[in-house]
Design a protein around this motif. Structure first.
Motif, short mmCIF file in Angstrom:
data_model
loop_
_atom_site.label_atom_id
_atom_site.label_comp_id
_atom_site.label_asym_id
_atom_site.label_seq_id
_atom_site.Cartn_x
_atom_site.Cartn_y
_atom_site.Cartn_z
N MET A 155 -5.18 0.71 6.88
CA MET A 155 -5.33 -0.38 5.92
C MET A 155 -6.01 -1.58 6.57
SD MET A 155 -4.28 0.61 2.94
CE MET A 155 -4.28 -1.00 2.14
N TYR A 211 0.82 -1.21 0.00
CA TYR A 211 0.00 0.00 0.00
C TYR A 211 0.85 1.26 0.00
CZ TYR A 211 1.01 0.37 5.02
OH TYR A 211 1.65 0.48 6.25
N TYR A 227 0.34 -7.04 5.00
CA TYR A 227 0.49 -5.69 4.46
C TYR A 227 1.95 -5.28 4.44
CZ TYR A 227 -4.49 -5.52 5.59
OH TYR A 227 -5.84 -5.80 5.69
#
Length: 246
Positions: free
Chosen positions: A66, A58, A79
């Motif tokens: 997120m 991201y 992530y």
């Protein structure tokens, strides 16, 4: 851990900072909602690909935001933050970390390709055979929508990914990206195979027809008053961060 890994590149849907080239057609909130819908559609697809681990790379936002956005539907997601301002270096980092963690085949995709499916991804993995080091699938604008590698054995992973993505010969965002990526592979001695047919990505207002068809919505529905879909996400995430919850 699955031997196959997919790294999905996306952006936190902050109005005014995501899908900015769509703002003239959708407004800031509508453009960010478009980001939400395309990311979630592709995640739903990828989670139906057997034997494949999925992680989100991201930009914008932070880990807490997120996770608040996506964990409720996909609690097993991993992530990673895109730390470089150079897209190629972020792509290289995705391959490097996945191979370091034991993956043997890795595919990187962007979130803004509404027609990309799990079948495209699985076909990409299948094409990484004994005669093929890397795969790439074209975008209709001269870029690409998917790039995959099998773990290098003759050279170090860092060396291969640096030569492929960080050599400075690729003008990211231009109509020559695919040609330049293929040239970088040839120069690095990497056998890169073009797979599938060219797909549309959604960057400009004229691309929204592809989005509407694939996501089953209309650009008109993304304008006010549907900002309520994005605004609670942002507000509640801020509250979680302030209170230390989550």
């Amino acid at each position: 851990m699955a031997d196959h890994r997919v790294a999905l590149f996306s952006r936190y849907p902050m109005p005014g900072k995501s899908k900015t080239r769509l703002i003239p057609a959708l407004g800031p909130e509508g453009a960010s909602q478009c980001q939400v819908m395309m990311t979630e559609r592709l995640l739903a697809e990828l989670h139906q690909a057997p034997g494949t681990a999925v992680e989100v790379w991201y930009a914008g936002g932070d880990l807490a935001r997120m996770r608040y956005w996506l964990d409720r539907r996909w609690p097993d997601l991993r992530y990673r933050e895109q730390r470089s301002k150079d897209l190629g270096c972020n792509i290289a980092a995705a391959f490097n970390s996945a191979f370091a963690e034991g993956a043997d085949r890795v595919i990187v995709v962007g979130a803004d390709i509404p027609d990309l499916s799990r079948e495209h991804v699985l076909a990409g993995f299948d094409a990484l055979d004994d005669t093929t080091d890397a795969v790439i699938q074209a975008a209709t604008d001269g870029g690409y929508v998917l790039v995959g590698l099998k773990k290098p054995t003759a050279r170090s992973v860092d060396e291969v990914t640096r030569d492929l993505f960080c050599g400075g010969g690729i003008h990211w965002g231009s109509e020559t990206v695919l040609k330049e990526q293929l040239a970088a592979a040839a120069g690095a001695g990497v056998v890169m195979r073009v797979v599938g047919s060219a797909l549309h990505d959604v960057d400009l207002p004229e691309d929204l027809g592809v989005f509407e068809r694939a996501c089953g919505t209309s650009k008109g529905s993304l304008r006010l008053p549907r900002v309520a879909v994005v605004a609670p996400l942002l507000n509640e995430a801020r509250n979680i961060i302030k209170t230390g919850m989550g």
